[in-house]
Motif scaffolding. Sequence first.
Motif, PDB file in Angstrom:
ATOM      1  N   PRO A 192       0.797  -1.231   0.000  1.00 48.99           N
ATOM      2  CA  PRO A 192       0.000   0.000   0.000  1.00 48.99           C
ATOM      3  C   PRO A 192       0.832   1.284   0.000  1.00 48.99           C
ATOM      4  CG  PRO A 192      -0.910  -1.589   1.539  1.00 48.99           C
ATOM      5  CD  PRO A 192       0.393  -2.160   1.076  1.00 48.99           C
ATOM      6  N   GLU A 206      -4.899  -1.503  -0.587  1.00 46.63           N
ATOM      7  CA  GLU A 206      -5.337  -0.204  -1.072  1.00 46.63           C
ATOM      8  C   GLU A 206      -4.181   0.783  -0.986  1.00 46.63           C
ATOM      9  OE1 GLU A 206      -8.230   0.270  -2.410  1.00 46.63           O
ATOM     10  OE2 GLU A 206      -8.951  -1.739  -1.938  1.00 46.63           O
ATOM     11  N   GLU A 262      -6.033   8.773  -5.756  1.00 42.17           N
ATOM     12  CA  GLU A 262      -6.509   7.622  -6.525  1.00 42.17           C
ATOM     13  C   GLU A 262      -6.289   7.815  -8.021  1.00 42.17           C
ATOM     14  OE1 GLU A 262     -10.645   5.083  -7.298  1.00 42.17           O
ATOM     15  OE2 GLU A 262     -10.521   6.550  -5.680  1.00 42.17           O
ATOM     16  N   ASP A 272     -11.521   0.829   1.106  1.00 44.20           N
ATOM     17  CA  ASP A 272     -12.463   0.827  -0.012  1.00 44.20           C
ATOM     18  C   ASP A 272     -13.175  -0.511  -0.124  1.00 44.20           C
ATOM     19  OD1 ASP A 272     -12.124   3.405  -0.963  1.00 44.20           O
ATOM     20  OD2 ASP A 272     -10.351   2.881  -2.106  1.00 44.20           O
ATOM     21  N   ARG A 273     -12.468  -1.578   0.182  1.00 45.61           N
ATOM     22  CA  ARG A 273     -13.026  -2.911  -0.016  1.00 45.61           C
ATOM     23  C   ARG A 273     -13.477  -3.529   1.297  1.00 45.61           C
ATOM     24  NH1 ARG A 273     -10.025  -6.414  -4.657  1.00 45.61           N
ATOM     25  NH2 ARG A 273     -10.107  -4.886  -6.327  1.00 45.61           N
TER      26      ARG A 273
END
Length: 286
Positions: free
Chosen positions: A52, A85, A91, A247-248
């Motif tokens: 990450p 992430e 992003e 995010d997940r």
Amino acid sequence: MVETGPVLVDYRERGSAIPHALVAAGLDVRLTDLPVGDYVLGPGLAVERKGPHDLGASIRDGRIFDQAVRLQSAFPQAVLMVEGEPRGIAEDAWRGAVCRLVEDGFTVLHSLDAEDSAAWIVRLAKRARRVAPTVRSEGPRRAPRHPSAQAEVMLSVVPGISPTMARSLLAAYGSVAAIAAAAPAGLLRHPGIGPVRAARLAEALSGGYVDAVDREPEPGRPARAERPPRRWIVAGPDRSAEPESFDRRAVALRAVRSAGDGAQLIDGLTGEIIGVSSHPDALGPW
């Protein structure tokens, strides 16, 4: 037969769980000082793993692109493993960098965490050792040599004309020239060819050439509707420490499992507490 030599692992990876997973899978693992890549899984396959924080840092200083060039010059197949992430980078920035790598021929895999990375690398290593590999290694795919196959390809690039329809047209009319002569009105008698497809074929086969600078721009994709980003938050029992955001959902679930009793998984949109790590039986299937 494919070579079945050892899997080479860079010394910097010895602290991760991946070398142990490779050994547990029955593979011969050798720690070494690799000049490029983190894992060499076969004579033509290497993997560069980015965690990450490492991904963002390597994009900001441009190191990742230098690594990609050196890896691709040394191995026919180069894989970038993006783990978790990405942190510390916007992003749009990291997605744009990854797209650039894909455009340059780099294969990119996204794993949830180190455990998921290990599963991917074990599978890649095993496939690299198959007796009959399915991956072509002699270079880019060549255009078909037979004139009939070339004609099929020529027609199938016209929007609405599938390879099956291209073969059907060629079988009925005998040649691309005959199809061009019959278009558009004469093609309407052919099954599956309506006014739109007939017009497209006539324009592609008989229309005048327009230089690239004078062509109308290709229509862009319709913009996707805006939707709020889905976030999952892992917080301590008293929420005094800074919560982590993911995010997940799958990544957040693994994080809350390892965070100890009382850690909470929270829906970032609604604020609803999805579950507490000390009471898994009350959460239903995770």
